[in-house]
Enzyme design. Structure first.
Site, PDB file in Angstrom:
ATOM      1  CG  ASP A   1      60.064  60.352  46.154  1.00 11.96           C
ATOM      2  OD1 ASP A   1      60.987  60.193  47.181  1.00 11.96           O
ATOM      3  OD2 ASP A   1      59.886  59.398  45.366  1.00 11.96           O
TER       4      ASP A   1
ATOM      5  CB  CYS B   1      82.889  40.854  40.628  1.00  9.52           C
ATOM      6  SG  CYS B   1      82.473  39.314  39.973  1.00  9.52           S
ATOM      7  CE1 TYR B   2      83.209  40.018  32.044  1.00  6.62           C
ATOM      8  CE2 TYR B   2      82.947  42.360  32.118  1.00  6.62           C
ATOM      9  CZ  TYR B   2      83.139  41.096  31.281  1.00  6.62           C
ATOM     10  OH  TYR B   2      83.259  41.277  30.080  1.00  6.62           O
TER      11      TYR B   2
ATOM     12  CG  HIS C   1      80.013  41.469  44.077  1.00 10.52           C
ATOM     13  ND1 HIS C   1      79.560  42.431  43.224  1.00 10.52           N
ATOM     14  CD2 HIS C   1      80.098  40.433  43.649  1.00 10.52           C
ATOM     15  CE1 HIS C   1      79.441  41.648  42.114  1.00 10.52           C
ATOM     16  NE2 HIS C   1      79.667  40.433  42.309  1.00 10.52           N
TER      17      HIS C   1
ATOM     18  CD  GLU D   1      78.985  45.365  44.607  1.00  7.49           C
ATOM     19  OE1 GLU D   1      80.032  45.428  45.036  1.00  7.49           O
ATOM     20  OE2 GLU D   1      78.638  44.946  43.750  1.00  7.49           O
TER      21      GLU D   1
ATOM     22  N   GLY E   1      79.434  42.076  36.613  1.00  8.97           N
ATOM     23  CA  GLY E   1      78.977  41.663  35.097  1.00  8.97           C
ATOM     24  C   GLY E   1      78.600  40.168  35.032  1.00  8.97           C
TER      25      GLY E   1
ATOM     26  CE  LYS F   1      61.100  56.897  49.110  1.00  8.81           C
ATOM     27  NZ  LYS F   1      60.215  57.475  48.303  1.00  8.81           N
TER      28      LYS F   1
END
Ligand code: XMP
Length: 515
Positions: free
Chosen positions: A222, A78-79, A164, A166, A51, A370
């Site tokens: 999609d 992190c935050y 992070h 991710e 954040g 996706k």
């Protein structure tokens, strides 16, 4: 689900995707969601995202410490890591040494980094740091600017990292996240394409009951996967409608009419509207006007087809109550995460149906990203040409002819585009590019020489781009040999083209499409 609490730094969706890549279902909630709301989701674990830079910042989102009374595993990033430390009685302070970007992490033990290198690169982005871990936590890693860069309390199933995990710049991040989910939180990896497909088919079956549905197919991934799921659930009570506006690329109509039908057995109505579209586009060169005309004609054609389908239903004394849409999770999260199905009178993707038609929406993909949609499509047996398809704009080649759209110009562009696509595929480059618009500068002419004669033809522009989400993009550095092959073949095989140029503009400032 694993609930990812979004502290507002745009990492939350990425974290949710990474959790799912570990085969665990996840959902994103805003940080304003109360502990009760989180508890109501019956979470298998909670992940607190990154954040703002500092927990001391004015208006920084707060973490309600009663979250920890739920006795649910929690992972702070992190935050979220700092907020967690603070809520549990640790110390967060201005350490005076900010870390932004690539940083070296030193691992000293613990489950999170078990079996991973003792020093490893990670992506940091913080000003404050945790200086003292809360009671019961073991500090398992440090970095130059973060005396506590990771901690864990295995008994309470709590852990966190300052960096992070991710982002791809933390090469072991995905393993760390998996360790938390599987080894600390004890969650099995049961979110697989096969399970997802089965569950969605079952949900659709429940929603539609013995009703009837229609689905507009655009040729894109999609709508194809959404239709395939619904077809699997209700069979012939689904009718798919495909509007051929004549602005498709080579082989696209066939892909829908043959490949899609062959793979799914779905009932398909094709509306051949190319005459009308070309008539309406005659003499038009302004990009926005073209888009508007194409959008409007699309709706008219779709409406026409829908009334036909409705008519069929009326014969049997039934109506079509459901409209299938390929809405994806990022759209749902971005529009505030509304839940349940809505009764609509207009439809964004098709642009607005007649006022007096009311449909209940069926959106089987509304919780998927996706890449999951593609995996489900493969699971349902859709061919790679459909599920692996790169994005293509709704207005089709109409906005890739700079100038008036005519049948002859469409034919020229279609051949050039098909050569470019063929060469990119055979060079194995499809995975590296997001898409490669091929653009015909129809109002520009250039002098050339072919054989013994002078030619006066048109340039073709290649616009290969790399991107994560089409919001920003970079031009793809294609190998010269591939560019050469494309150029040679297009100028040899498409008589009206005597020049091939490469677009080397990023987005911004250029958009991906030329119009
Ligand atoms: P731009 O040109 O805005 O394109 O950088 C971003 C992405 O969106 C696609 N695109 C469209 N897709 N209808 C669509 O369905 C449209 O009108 C449209 N315009 C652009 C484009 O191909 C790229 O992937």
């Amino acid at each position: 689900p694993v609930v990812v609490v979004d502290f507002g730094a745009q990492y939350a969706q990425l974290i949710a995707r990474r959790v799912r890549e570990a085969n665990v279902y996840s959902e994103v909630v805003p940080h304003t969601a109360g502990v009760e709301e989180i508890a109501a989701k019956n979470p298998r674990a909670v992940v607190l995202s990154g954040g703002p830079a500092s927990v001391y910042e004015e208006g920084a989102p707060r973490l309600d410490p009663t979250l920890f009374d739920l006795d649910v595993p929690v992972f702070g990033i992190c935050y979220g890591f700092q907020a967690m430390a603070q809520a549990l009685g640790g110390t967060v302070a201005h350490t005076g040494s900010r870390e932004y970007g690539r940083t070296e992490l030193s691992v000293s033990g613990g489950v999170l980094h078990d079996g991973l290198p003792e020093t490893q690169p990670v992506w940091m982005s913080h000003g404050d740091g945790v200086t003292e871990a809360p009671e019961g936590f073991e500090v398992t890693a440090t970095s130059a600017g973060a005396p506590v860069a990771a901690f864990e309390d295995r008994a309470r199933r709590l852990a966190g990292v300052q960096y992070h995990p991710e982002v791809l710049h933390s090469p072991h991040g995905q393993q760390v996240l998996s360790r938390f989910l599987h080894d600390i939180a004890g969650i099995p990896g049961d979110w697989t394409a096969a399970n997802i497909a089965d569950a969605l088919v079952e949900q659709v079956r429940e929603q539609i009951g013995d009703g009837r549905a229609i689905c507009g197919l655009s040729g894109g991934v999609d709508s194809a996967v959404a239709a395939a799921l619904v077809q699997r659930a209700i069979g012939d009570r689904l009718t798919c409608v495909f509007v051929d506006h004549g602005l498709m690329r080579e082989g696209e109509r066939q892909q829908v009419e043959k490949d899609f039908v062959a793979a799914t057995g779905a009932r398909l109505v094709t509306v051949d509207a190319s005459e009308t579209f070309l008539r309406e586009l005659a003499g038009v060169t302004d990009p926005e006007t073209k888009r508007k005309i194409i959008g409007r004609e699309f709706i008219r054609s779709f409406e026409g087809a829908v009334s036909e389908v409705l008519g069929e239903g009326a014969d049997k004394g039934e109506t079509v109550k459901f409209l299938v849409q390929g809405t994806l999770y990022p759209d749902v999260v971005e529009s505030g995460g509304g839940s349940g199905t809505a009764n609509i009178k207009s439809h964004h993707n098709v642009g607005g149906l007649p006022e007096d038609l009311e449909f209940e929406l069926v959106e089987p993909l509304r919780l998927l990203f996706k890449d999951e949609v593609r995996a489900v499509g493969r699971q349902l047996g859709l061919p790679e040409e459909i599920v692996g398809r790169q994005p293509f704009p709704g207005p089709g080649l109409g906005i890739r002819i700079i100038g008036e759209v005519t049948r002859e110009r469409l034919e020229i562009l279609r051949r050039a585009d098909s050569i470019a696509r063929e060469e990119l595929t055979s060079a194995g480059l499809d995975g590296q590019i997001w898409q490669c618009p091929v653009v015909l500068l129809a109002d520009v002419r250039s002098v050339g020489v072919q054989g013994d004669g002078r030619t006066y033809g048109h340039p073709i522009v290649l616009r290969p781009v790399s991107s994560e989400d089409a919001m920003t993009a970079d031009w793809t550095r294609l190998p010269y040999e591939t560019l050469e092959r494309i150029s040679t073949r297009i100028t040899n095989e498409v008589a009206e083209v005597n020049r091939v140029v490469l677009d080397v503009t990023s987005k911004p400032p250029g958009t991906i499409e030329w119009e």
